[in-house]
Design an enzyme around this catalytic site. Structure first.
Site, PDB file in Angstrom:
ATOM      1  N   ASP A  33      61.276  44.478   8.277  1.00  0.00           N
ATOM      2  CA  ASP A  33      60.025  44.932   8.903  1.00  0.00           C
ATOM      3  C   ASP A  33      60.147  46.371   9.415  1.00  0.00           C
ATOM      4  OD1 ASP A  33      57.458  44.621   9.697  1.00  0.00           O
ATOM      5  OD2 ASP A  33      57.902  43.449  11.507  1.00  0.00           O
ATOM      6  N   HIS A  50      57.161  52.357   2.639  1.00  0.00           N
ATOM      7  CA  HIS A  50      57.490  51.248   1.725  1.00  0.00           C
ATOM      8  C   HIS A  50      58.478  51.713   0.651  1.00  0.00           C
ATOM      9  CE1 HIS A  50      54.804  48.642   3.742  1.00  0.00           C
ATOM     10  NE2 HIS A  50      53.697  49.235   3.356  1.00  0.00           N
ATOM     11  N   LEU A 144      75.856  37.639  -6.646  1.00  0.00           N
ATOM     12  CA  LEU A 144      74.880  37.398  -5.579  1.00  0.00           C
ATOM     13  C   LEU A 144      73.557  36.870  -6.140  1.00  0.00           C
ATOM     14  CD1 LEU A 144      73.938  37.988  -2.544  1.00  0.00           C
ATOM     15  CD2 LEU A 144      73.047  40.120  -3.470  1.00  0.00           C
ATOM     16  N   SER A 209      56.997  34.899  11.444  1.00  0.00           N
ATOM     17  CA  SER A 209      55.924  35.346  10.541  1.00  0.00           C
ATOM     18  C   SER A 209      55.814  34.510   9.261  1.00  0.00           C
ATOM     19  CB  SER A 209      56.082  36.833  10.204  1.00  0.00           C
ATOM     20  OG  SER A 209      56.005  37.624  11.366  1.00  0.00           O
TER      21      SER A 209
HETATM   22  C1  IPE Z   1      56.544  39.970   7.687  1.00  0.00           C
HETATM   23  O1  IPE Z   1      56.185  41.188   8.211  1.00  0.00           O
HETATM   24  C2  IPE Z   1      56.347  39.959   6.199  1.00  0.00           C
HETATM   25  C3  IPE Z   1      57.227  40.824   5.428  1.00  0.00           C
HETATM   26  C4  IPE Z   1      58.233  41.545   5.877  1.00  0.00           C
HETATM   27  C5  IPE Z   1      56.931  40.842   4.013  1.00  0.00           C
HETATM   28  P1  IPE Z   1      54.714  41.494   8.762  1.00  0.00           P
HETATM   29  O2  IPE Z   1      54.743  42.883   9.240  1.00  0.00           O
HETATM   30  O3  IPE Z   1      53.714  41.143   7.734  1.00  0.00           O
HETATM   31  O4  IPE Z   1      54.591  40.450   9.970  1.00  0.00           O
HETATM   32  P2  IPE Z   1      53.733  40.489  11.294  1.00  0.00           P
HETATM   33  O5  IPE Z   1      52.303  40.746  10.894  1.00  0.00           O
HETATM   34  O6  IPE Z   1      54.263  41.604  12.124  1.00  0.00           O
HETATM   35  O7  IPE Z   1      53.952  39.164  11.938  1.00  0.00           O
HETATM   36  C1  IPE Z   2      57.440  45.530   6.185  1.00  0.00           C
HETATM   37  O1  IPE Z   2      56.987  46.686   6.823  1.00  0.00           O
HETATM   38  C2  IPE Z   2      57.061  45.503   4.724  1.00  0.00           C
HETATM   39  C3  IPE Z   2      55.977  44.576   4.380  1.00  0.00           C
HETATM   40  C4  IPE Z   2      55.375  43.761   5.184  1.00  0.00           C
HETATM   41  C5  IPE Z   2      55.566  44.581   2.997  1.00  0.00           C
HETATM   42  P1  IPE Z   2      55.545  46.773   7.453  1.00  0.00           P
HETATM   43  O2  IPE Z   2      54.597  47.297   6.437  1.00  0.00           O
HETATM   44  O3  IPE Z   2      55.152  45.469   8.048  1.00  0.00           O
HETATM   45  O4  IPE Z   2      55.767  47.855   8.580  1.00  0.00           O
HETATM   46  P2  IPE Z   2      55.180  47.835  10.054  1.00  0.00           P
HETATM   47  O5  IPE Z   2      55.550  46.523  10.659  1.00  0.00           O
HETATM   48  O6  IPE Z   2      53.691  48.012   9.934  1.00  0.00           O
HETATM   49  O7  IPE Z   2      55.833  48.992  10.720  1.00  0.00           O
HETATM   50 MG    MG Z   3      55.377  44.649   9.887  1.00  0.00          MG
END
Ligand code: IPE
Ligand code: IPE
Ligand code: MG
Length: 255
Positions: A33, A50, A144, A209
């Site tokens: 995240d 990303h 892996l 999540s």
């Molecule tokens: C969880 O992260 C999903 C992924 C890393 C793919 P999110 O950023 O979507 O989760 P929330 O919204 O903070 O719970």
């Molecule tokens: C995690 O990073 C990647 C995905 C959920 C695809 P985020 O896109 O959730 O990044 P933040 O949480 O908004 O910083």
């Molecule tokens: Mg996030």
């Protein structure tokens, strides 16, 4: 840099990461995240975060592979991530296609076997094709096991399993009394994959999540403040070191 690294460097040899740990978790799950916040901090569009995140993933995959982790399960796109703006979803899908397309080249020699977990049918066709291709291509590898969760949601997975069980019962192939944990697990997307020993979430958020809800019943959690694009092997090493100190009781008594 430690003495070992210097010696290894002088000898032109790579350090054996496995030697650093007394015990390596067989299965590590990751919620990577913080890509968006990483980009925002730098005044960049979220999609740049990303892209950096996808590079961090490669580093972590190689580290886990060299450390001798047997399974690495990464949450790459949740069933709830469709709520994001179309431009971000499209960029994520393109990055995933690119990641899978280059996977065997960039993870060259690492013997990684890739499997995608989730509702694959709901993904863009181009991505579905790439998934089939890469799973087939890496299917013979025995290093892996990299599980990439795409269009994955723990609740969706549980509902999917319930429906599969219901079909078996309705057709007379399964008696209600025969429904047990083993039977139920065989209907999950993760069937055949051991439960995660360690779950790492980056970016300081401390929640699940909708990730691996059934499978994480006895998993050890490790939360770190780093945003995912800043993560590398050293953070995984710290998590493994912390894991080694945990006492897993599974409801029983201390071993
Ligand atoms: C969880 O992260 C999903 C992924 C890393 C793919 P999110 O950023 O979507 O989760 P929330 O919204 O903070 O719970
Ligand atoms: C995690 O990073 C990647 C995905 C959920 C695809 P985020 O896109 O959730 O990044 P933040 O949480 O908004 O910083
Ligand atoms: Mg996030």
């Amino acid at each position: 840099m430690g003495i070992w690294d210097s010696v290894a460097r002088l000898l032109g040899r790579k350090k054996d990461i496995k030697q650093e740990f007394a015990s390596i978790p067989k299965h590590i799950a990751i919620i990577p995240d913080g890509n968006g916040r990483w980009a925002k901090k730098r005044g960049l569009p979220r999609n740049v975060g990303h892209r950096e995140g996808s590079m961090a993933l490669k580093k972590v995959v190689i580290y886990c592979s060299e450390a001798g982790v047997k399974y690495l399960t990464v949450y790459a796109f949740s069933t709830e991530n469709w709520k994001r703006p179309k431009s971000e979803v499209d960029a994520l899908m393109s990055l995933l296609v690119e990641f899978l397309r280059n996977a065997e080249k960039e993870l060259d020699g690492s013997n990684v076997k890739i499997k995608v977990i989730g509702d694959v049918k709901g993904l863009p066709e181009e991505l579905q094709k790439e998934i089939i291709r890469v799973e087939k291509l890496t299917g013979i590898n025995n290093g892996l096991n990299l599980n990439i969760c795409l269009n994955y949601g723990g609740r969706l997975e549980l509902l999917h399993a319930v429906k599969e069980i219901a079909v078996k019962v309705k057709s007379g192939n399964l008696k209600i009394d025969e429904i047990d944990e083993r039977q139920f697990e065989s209907c999950l997307y993760t069937s055949g994959i051991p439960e995660p020993d360690l779950l790492i979430r980056t970016s300081g958020e401390q929640r699940i999540s909708n990730f691996l809800l059934w499978q994480c019943a006895y998993t050890e959690f490790w939360f770190i403040n780093e945003l995912w694009p800043d993560v590398n092997g050293s953070h995984i090493a710290e998590a493994i070191k912390a894991y080694e100190k945990r006492n897993r009781r599974f409801g029983g008594l201390e071993q």
